[in-house]
Design an enzyme around this catalytic site. Structure first.
Site, PDB file in Angstrom:
ATOM      1  N   ASP A 130       0.409  -1.746  -2.646  1.00 46.19           N
ATOM      2  CA  ASP A 130       1.620  -2.491  -2.990  1.00 46.19           C
ATOM      3  C   ASP A 130       1.612  -3.780  -2.184  1.00 46.19           C
ATOM      4  OD1 ASP A 130       2.647  -0.552  -4.738  1.00 46.19           O
ATOM      5  OD2 ASP A 130       3.604   0.540  -3.112  1.00 46.19           O
ATOM      6  N   ASP A 149       3.654  -1.358 -11.107  1.00 49.39           N
ATOM      7  CA  ASP A 149       5.030  -0.853 -11.017  1.00 49.39           C
ATOM      8  C   ASP A 149       5.967  -1.703 -11.875  1.00 49.39           C
ATOM      9  OD1 ASP A 149       4.092   0.976  -9.115  1.00 49.39           O
ATOM     10  OD2 ASP A 149       4.665  -0.310  -7.433  1.00 49.39           O
TER      11      ASP A 149
END
Length: 174
Positions: A130, A149
């Site tokens: 991330d 995401d």
């Protein structure tokens, strides 16, 4: 002759749109993760818009907000099932909206699955990279996320809106 939702050309176009969007999301996600690991890992977060948006690298063993961190293998299985279901229902796809939504979800699921299978600590337990942080660089206010995401969330929202409006996957209205 007018095209109907059952028209094979519409279904083929929907499937190609789904595949194209999924491929684009997957490619952008993988490229951004490769760049993030190469240029941001082991560095302080970079403020893009101070107080609002940062670039950083976190390895996430779980889902959003690092939930289910001990169940990475279950998250992997769920993602594989989601991919399989989307591929299976793609044959009935004749709605442009559903093609876009499912393409975003599929591309995002595949992007995170690549991490789950090929990143440390090992297959089906890999930690997702991330790198996008909003409101706080450490994810304390909102979780740090990636392009996969974003695809999953945006696609999911679109699919809910289509369902609420009564638009079916085959392009008909309920």
């Amino acid at each position: 002759m007018s095209e109907t939702p059952a028209d094979p050309a519409l279904r083929r176009r929907g499937t190609l749109l789904l595949a194209g969007i999924a491929g684009a999301v997957l490619a952008l996600d993988l490229a951004s993760k490769i760049a993030a690991v190469a240029f941001l890992e082991d560095r302080e977060p970079i403020a893009v818009i101070d107080g609002l948006f940062w670039l950083t690298v976190l390895r996430n063993p779980g889902a959003a907000w690092s939930m289910a961190t001990g169940y990475t293998w279950i998250l992997t299985i769920v993602a594989v099932v989601v991919v399989g279901v989307i591929i299976r229902i793609a044959r009935r796809l004749a709605s442009t909206g559903w093609a876009v939504g499912l393409g975003l979800v599929l591309g995002g699921a595949l992007g995170n699955l690549v991490d789950r299978f090929f990143r440390a600590p090992g297959p089906m337990r890999g930690h997702v990279v991330d790198m996008l942080a909003v409101f706080a660089p450490d994810g304390s206010i909102f979780p740090v996320f990636n392009l996969a995401d974003s695809g999953i969330v945006c696609g999911g929202i679109l699919l809910v809106l289509l369902a609420v409006r009564g638009i079916e996957i085959d392009g008909t209205r309920a």
